[in-house]
Design an enzyme around this catalytic site. Structure first.
Site, mmCIF file in Angstrom:
data_model
loop_
_atom_site.group_PDB
_atom_site.id
_atom_site.type_symbol
_atom_site.label_atom_id
_atom_site.label_comp_id
_atom_site.label_asym_id
_atom_site.label_seq_id
_atom_site.Cartn_x
_atom_site.Cartn_y
_atom_site.Cartn_z
ATOM 1 N N LYS A 102 0.845 -1.206 0.000
ATOM 2 C CA LYS A 102 0.000 0.000 0.000
ATOM 3 C C LYS A 102 0.883 1.260 0.000
ATOM 4 O O LYS A 102 0.651 2.191 -0.757
ATOM 5 C CB LYS A 102 -0.883 -0.037 1.253
ATOM 6 N N TYR A 142 -2.698 -23.770 9.174
ATOM 7 C CA TYR A 142 -2.207 -23.464 7.819
ATOM 8 C C TYR A 142 -3.371 -23.094 6.900
ATOM 9 O O TYR A 142 -3.388 -22.017 6.297
ATOM 10 C CB TYR A 142 -1.462 -24.687 7.288
#
Ligand SMILES: NC(=O)c1ccc[n+]([C@@H]2O[C@H](COP(=O)([O-])OP(=O)(O)OC[C@H]3O[C@@H](n4cnc5c(N)ncnc54)[C@H](O)[C@@H]3O)[C@@H](O)[C@H]2O)c1
Length: 307
Positions: A102, A142
């Site tokens: 960003k 995970y």
């Protein structure tokens, strides 16, 4: 072009770093070496900038055009060792990476996984399938970590226009896999070369598709060249093999005569797994080229040099 590869000292990351350099990219690597190794980057170490840092808390100051976010323990043995670290790497690590993207308006290619489909009720799996995942099992750190990371990617794209491609990678194998991390291809090859029994969980009828590493990396490079605002893509090989077939093929190729033994099935182990790769074929003009026997032969040669 400047690229940043998180997890660049790992199995896939190191192949990606080499390929990016050969395509003229400047490359920065961030890796805390929890499952990766500097030996994987031996041939390119003088040509990259390397930070031994944890992606949960660190990103470099330098601006890059594109970030390949691959940092995360990837094999069940590794990601279950420290499940808090695993889920934090996916969730906090991806947020740290997205904040960097960003700030610099860098593109992100995020290494997600076929595990987001869980034990799929739809076959083969298309990108539109939402998955069938257990939030409470041993694999959840995970699987759910990657799902939350995908959501973070979606949010940063929607709110801040960070360009993101989410790549759902299906089982990939090849040289530089860790011989001890318990993935099925490396397990069978190492067991076979060491003269031990090949351990199959359950009856071995569960299926997987296996993609050779050069094909996967070719797909990732095509993604880097395909400018897009937001995309989700499966990459993997769409030929499907049962685990027992894989064991027998490896025994045939190594020329070993080991026994195959059966252990109880693993919790939440998917019954069938095969990608629908029609989107990657269409958008990237990509398809896997290396057949299983050739890929296994190169991988066996690599493991012979280690053992
Ligand atoms: N290999 C596959 O078949 C496969 C399949 C699906 C998805 N993936 C994804 O691809 C990526 C790479 O997988 P791989 O097979 O190369 O695994 P790997 O374990 O060889 O590589 C992961 C790398 O990330 C580094 N790392 C892990 N946590 C970190 C952290 N918090 N900070 C900094 N570095 C960290 C490790 O040291 C290692 O070098 C992973 O995100 C994995 O989820 C791989």
């Amino acid at each position: 072009m400047k690229a940043l590869v998180t997890g660049g000292a790992g199995f896939l990351g190191s192949h990606l770093v080499e390929k990016l350099l050969s395509h003229g990219f400047d490359v920065i690597v961030v890796d805390n070496l929890c499952t990766g190794s500097l030996s994987n980057l031996e041939s390119v170490k003088s040509r990259i900038t390397f930070f031994q840092e944890d992606v949960r808390y660190f990103m470099p100051r330098q601006k890059t055009d594109i970030v390949f976010h691959f940092a995360c323990p990837a094999s069940p043995v590794q990601y279950q060792k420290d499940p808090v670290f695993t889920i934090e790497t996916s969730v906090l690590g991806t947020k740290t990476v997205l904040e960097y993207c960003k700030a610099h308006m860098s593109r992100l290619v995020f290494a997600s996984t076929s595990e987001v489909y869980g034990d799929p009720l739809e076959h083969p799996q298309k990108e539109t399938y939402f998955g069938n995942v257990n939030t409470l099992g041993p694999r959840a750190c995970y699987d759910e970590g990657k799902r939350a990371a995908e959501t973070f990617c979606f949010i940063y794209n929607s709110l801040y226009k960070v360009p993101v491609t989410i790549v759902r990678i299906f089982n990939t194998y090849g040289p530089r896999m860790d011989p001890h991390d318990g993935r099925v291809v490396s397990n069978f090859i190492v067991q076979s070369l060491r003269g031990g029994d090949l351990t199959v969980y359950g009856d071995g009828s569960q299926t997987r598709s296996f993609c050779y590493v050069s094909d996967l990396i070719d797909g990732i490079i095509r993604i880097a060249r395909h400018n897009t605002e937001f995309e989700v893509l499966n990459l993997g090989n769409d030929e499907e093999y049962s685990i027992i077939e894989l064991a027998k093929t490896i025994l045939e190729l190594t020329g070993c005569k080991n026994n195959i033994i059966h252990l109880p099935p693993q919790i939440d182990d998917p019954v069938r797994r095969k990608p629908d790769i029609s989107k990657a074929r269409r958008l990237l003009d990509w398809h896997p080229k290396v057949d299983l026997r050739s890929g296994l032969a190169s991988t066996i040669e690599y493991f012979r040099s280690l053992i």
